[in-house]
Design a protein around this motif. Structure first.
Motif, PDB file in Angstrom:
ATOM      1  N   LYS A 348       0.869  -1.113  -0.734  1.00 25.99           N
ATOM      2  CA  LYS A 348      -0.061   0.328  -0.594  1.00 25.99           C
ATOM      3  C   LYS A 348       1.266   1.051   0.127  1.00 25.99           C
ATOM      4  CE  LYS A 348      -3.815  -2.193   2.500  1.00 25.99           C
ATOM      5  NZ  LYS A 348      -5.166  -1.643   1.211  1.00 25.99           N
ATOM      6  N   PRO A 349       0.643   2.058  -0.322  1.00 26.64           N
ATOM      7  CA  PRO A 349       1.320   3.507  -0.307  1.00 26.64           C
ATOM      8  C   PRO A 349       1.130   4.304   0.408  1.00 26.64           C
ATOM      9  CG  PRO A 349      -0.043   3.677  -2.593  1.00 26.64           C
ATOM     10  CD  PRO A 349      -0.701   2.588  -1.806  1.00 26.64           C
ATOM     11  N   ASN A 350       2.110   4.472   1.104  1.00 27.88           N
ATOM     12  CA  ASN A 350       2.363   4.731   2.732  1.00 27.88           C
ATOM     13  C   ASN A 350       2.793   6.466   2.540  1.00 27.88           C
ATOM     14  OD1 ASN A 350       2.597   4.598   5.656  1.00 27.88           O
ATOM     15  ND2 ASN A 350       4.978   4.681   5.336  1.00 27.88           N
ATOM     16  N   LEU A 351       3.469   6.730   1.721  1.00 29.12           N
ATOM     17  CA  LEU A 351       4.385   8.304   1.391  1.00 29.12           C
ATOM     18  C   LEU A 351       4.470   8.480   0.414  1.00 29.12           C
ATOM     19  CD1 LEU A 351       6.838   7.815   5.097  1.00 29.12           C
ATOM     20  CD2 LEU A 351       4.637   9.209   4.752  1.00 29.12           C
ATOM     21  N   PHE A 352       5.268  10.113  -0.094  1.00 31.45           N
ATOM     22  CA  PHE A 352       5.710   9.966  -1.874  1.00 31.45           C
ATOM     23  C   PHE A 352       6.404  10.906  -1.544  1.00 31.45           C
ATOM     24  CE2 PHE A 352       1.281   9.646  -1.092  1.00 31.45           C
ATOM     25  CZ  PHE A 352       0.501   8.488  -1.344  1.00 31.45           C
ATOM     26  N   VAL A 353       7.783  10.534  -2.501  1.00 35.71           N
ATOM     27  CA  VAL A 353       8.378  11.658  -2.722  1.00 35.71           C
ATOM     28  C   VAL A 353       7.985  12.514  -3.531  1.00 35.71           C
ATOM     29  CG1 VAL A 353      11.370  11.323  -3.070  1.00 35.71           C
ATOM     30  CG2 VAL A 353       9.886   9.573  -2.414  1.00 35.71           C
ATOM     31  N   GLY A 373      11.843  16.755  -1.345  1.00 35.62           N
ATOM     32  CA  GLY A 373      10.970  15.959  -0.196  1.00 35.62           C
ATOM     33  C   GLY A 373      10.087  15.236   0.217  1.00 35.62           C
ATOM     34  N   ILE A 374       9.494  14.930   0.878  1.00 33.85           N
ATOM     35  CA  ILE A 374       8.876  13.883   1.215  1.00 33.85           C
ATOM     36  C   ILE A 374       7.700  13.921   2.065  1.00 33.85           C
ATOM     37  CG2 ILE A 374       8.335  11.478   2.511  1.00 33.85           C
ATOM     38  CD1 ILE A 374      11.090  11.382   2.594  1.00 33.85           C
ATOM     39  N   VAL A 375       6.024  13.286   1.433  1.00 35.36           N
ATOM     40  CA  VAL A 375       5.197  14.172   2.052  1.00 35.36           C
ATOM     41  C   VAL A 375       4.165  12.989   2.794  1.00 35.36           C
ATOM     42  CG1 VAL A 375       4.714  16.196   0.878  1.00 35.36           C
ATOM     43  CG2 VAL A 375       3.574  14.552  -0.506  1.00 35.36           C
ATOM     44  N   LYS A 376       2.831  13.061   2.995  1.00 33.73           N
ATOM     45  CA  LYS A 376       1.990  11.976   3.573  1.00 33.73           C
ATOM     46  C   LYS A 376       0.678  12.235   1.932  1.00 33.73           C
ATOM     47  CE  LYS A 376       0.042   8.791   5.874  1.00 33.73           C
ATOM     48  NZ  LYS A 376       1.257   7.262   6.354  1.00 33.73           N
ATOM     49  N   GLU A 377       0.598  13.198   1.848  1.00 33.20           N
ATOM     50  CA  GLU A 377      -0.585  13.492   1.197  1.00 33.20           C
ATOM     51  C   GLU A 377      -0.981  13.112  -0.313  1.00 33.20           C
ATOM     52  OE1 GLU A 377      -4.327  12.942   3.196  1.00 33.20           O
ATOM     53  OE2 GLU A 377      -2.638  13.805   5.202  1.00 33.20           O
ATOM     54  N   THR A 378      -2.016  13.032  -0.958  1.00 31.91           N
ATOM     55  CA  THR A 378      -1.768  13.179  -2.633  1.00 31.91           C
ATOM     56  C   THR A 378      -1.965  14.071  -3.248  1.00 31.91           C
ATOM     57  OG1 THR A 378      -4.230  12.307  -2.231  1.00 31.91           O
ATOM     58  CG2 THR A 378      -2.576  10.261  -2.303  1.00 31.91           C
ATOM     59  N   GLU A 379      -1.802  15.393  -2.745  1.00 36.29           N
ATOM     60  CA  GLU A 379      -1.920  16.464  -3.493  1.00 36.29           C
ATOM     61  C   GLU A 379      -0.843  17.556  -2.795  1.00 36.29           C
ATOM     62  OE1 GLU A 379      -5.675  19.122  -1.865  1.00 36.29           O
ATOM     63  OE2 GLU A 379      -6.529  17.608  -3.076  1.00 36.29           O
ATOM     64  N   LEU A 380      -0.641  18.666  -2.516  1.00 36.42           N
ATOM     65  CA  LEU A 380       0.520  19.602  -2.974  1.00 36.42           C
ATOM     66  C   LEU A 380       0.628  20.972  -3.536  1.00 36.42           C
ATOM     67  CD1 LEU A 380       3.097  19.347  -1.129  1.00 36.42           C
ATOM     68  CD2 LEU A 380       4.483  18.693  -2.864  1.00 36.42           C
ATOM     69  N   SER A 397       6.711   9.802  -6.364  1.00 40.78           N
ATOM     70  CA  SER A 397       7.531   8.319  -6.473  1.00 40.78           C
ATOM     71  C   SER A 397       6.356   7.920  -5.310  1.00 40.78           C
ATOM     72  CB  SER A 397       8.676   7.673  -6.481  1.00 40.78           C
ATOM     73  OG  SER A 397       9.272   8.221  -5.190  1.00 40.78           O
ATOM     74  N   VAL A 398       6.102   6.584  -5.534  1.00 45.39           N
ATOM     75  CA  VAL A 398       5.389   6.114  -4.323  1.00 45.39           C
ATOM     76  C   VAL A 398       6.579   5.335  -3.304  1.00 45.39           C
ATOM     77  CG1 VAL A 398       3.433   4.516  -3.371  1.00 45.39           C
ATOM     78  CG2 VAL A 398       3.480   6.071  -5.127  1.00 45.39           C
ATOM     79  N   LEU A 399       6.553   5.829  -1.814  1.00 51.12           N
ATOM     80  CA  LEU A 399       7.225   4.380  -1.043  1.00 51.12           C
ATOM     81  C   LEU A 399       6.220   4.090  -0.111  1.00 51.12           C
ATOM     82  CD1 LEU A 399       9.027   7.533   0.434  1.00 51.12           C
ATOM     83  CD2 LEU A 399       9.985   6.001  -0.587  1.00 51.12           C
TER      84      LEU A 399
END
Length: 416
Positions: A348-353, A373-380, A397-399
């Motif tokens: 499952k997607p956890n964080l996003f680079v 950076g690294i974010v938690k949400e799916t928008e920025l 990218s997806v972590l």
């Protein structure tokens, strides 16, 4: 399974009022901010003072025969199978009920030795497994081996993605006692005094990482930081290896000159970053960051830790990268993306680079300048940062839960 701690309300066994679950709060806050939560435990310690009050439902009242007094502290006896099984049940309860990322043990297994011998004659008589009295040290080490393997098996059977790590004392063995040991002269060691053969656990794959407490300065005559860091990296055995730093020793009045200077910890960090096999640092303890550390906080914030970093993946647990972003779009300075569904927790997607490069330049995901950076949400939503409002290519990218990274998305162009 365990009573409420006295540190919450002042009374052991009493729940907070109004009620809240501090462990759940810590986990939620860590995950909200994109941090991992490693639950730090001292497995065999019962009480810091033998006169300390315990909660009425404490296991010590049900099974006083499991408890030994050593010095003025109370411990579970590691030589008793029942005590080992109880500790394992407590850890399983934590892993089962809470979304922890790791279980982490301190350096205490058998306690640091006092003048008197550890009082385990009864457990040795009952459960010596054929060891002779003169081999009692080997028996003690095997007791700890047994629970470490039992814990790892239990954790992985409960939630395969939960890591298991140990933060041992900074010296495994001195070379004078074992040619495999470090060229140190430490007064206590993991193997000989705490009965913890930590590199055996690392080598056998019973743990996922070691975080040795190298709480000495560079150039220490008996336990040199640089020498020990290099010794530990040679004993990583393809598992995680991080180093613990002694932030608590930084003090203007220290008798050791290195701890009165602002550069000791930054120099240690820089040294580790040039040491292949060492994957990061930890600092003991967090409370000291609230006091004057000769500008260490600024050095970390503005230089050494100016950018976030991806936690090193643990390929032996999971080496499958998650699915990449399936759709990315932008409107003005806002970028949004959608991800693929996944059945397994580890996928499952956890964080996003977030990657960014000036439009028209070659993109290289391995170039740290493009790591934004690294974010938690799916928008920025981006704030402008260039007076000339240049166009930038943004990729996501997806972590996953174990920090495996997907391939970056196709770029969207944003004027910033």
């Amino acid at each position: 399974m365990e009573p409420w701690s006295r540190y919450l309300t002042g009374t052991p066994g009493k729940a907070p009022e109004p009620f809240y679950d501090p462990l759940q709060f810590w986990i939620d806050e860590c995950h909200r901010q994109g941090l991992e939560f490693h639950a730090w435990l001292n497995p065999f310690r019962v009480a810091q003072n033998s006169n300390e009050l315990l909660g009425g439902n404490h296991i010590a009242f049900q099974h006083p025969e499991w408890i030994v007094k050593y010095g003025n502290l109370l411990y579970f006896d590691p030589g008793l199978p029942q005590a080992r099984e109880f500790v394992t049940r407590v850890v399983k309860d934590i892993v089962l009920r809470y979304d922890v990322d790791a279980i982490h043990f301190d350096d205490y297994f058998y306690p640091y030795p006092l003048a008197a011998d550890y009082p385990d004659t009864v457990s040795f008589a009952l459960y010596n497994r054929g060891f002779r009295k003169e081999d009692k040290a080997d028996w003690r080490r095997e007791n700890v081996d047994i629970i470490i393997k039992m814990l790892n098996d239990t954790i992985k059977a409960t939630k395969p993605w939960v890591k298991f790590g140990i933060s041992p004392f900074g010296v495994w063995r001195n070379k004078a006692d074992d040619p495999r040991g470090s060229d140190t002269n430490a007064g206590a060691t993991n193997y000989d005094h705490l009965y913890a053969d930590v590199i055996k656990w690392q080598q056998n794959g019973w743990i996922d990482y070691l975080l040795p407490q190298i709480y000495w300065q560079i150039g220490h005559p008996q336990a040199d930081f640089k020498l020990l860091a290099n010794w530990w990296k040679d004993h990583a055995y393809n598992r995680g290896m991080y180093i613990g730093h002694a932030v608590y020793k930084i003090e203007a009045g220290s008798a050791t000159p290195a701890w009165t200077r602002p550069g000791e910890i930054p120099n240690q960090i820089r040294m580790l970053r040039k040491t292949p096999g060492i994957e990061g640092s930890a600092f003991y303890s967090a409370k000291h960051f609230n006091r004057d550390l000769f500008g260490l906080q600024d050095s970390l914030r503005n230089s050494l830790y100016r950018k976030p970093a991806i936690v090193p993946p643990m390929k032996w647990i999971d080496n499958t990268p998650p699915q990449p972003v399936k759709k990315i779009s932008k409107r003005g300075k806002k970028v949004k993306w959608k991800t693929e569904n996944a059945e397994l927790v580890t996928d499952k997607p956890n964080l996003f680079v977030v990657y960014g490069n000036e439009s028209g330049t070659f993109f290289d995901a391995g170039n740290n300048n493009f790591f934004w950076g690294i974010v938690k949400e799916t928008e920025l939503k981006f704030a402008p940062f260039n007076s000339k409002k240049k166009k930038y290519e943004v990729r996501i990218s997806v972590l996953d839960r174990l920090n495996n990274e997907s391939t970056p998305s196709k770029p969207v162009k944003v004027k910033l």
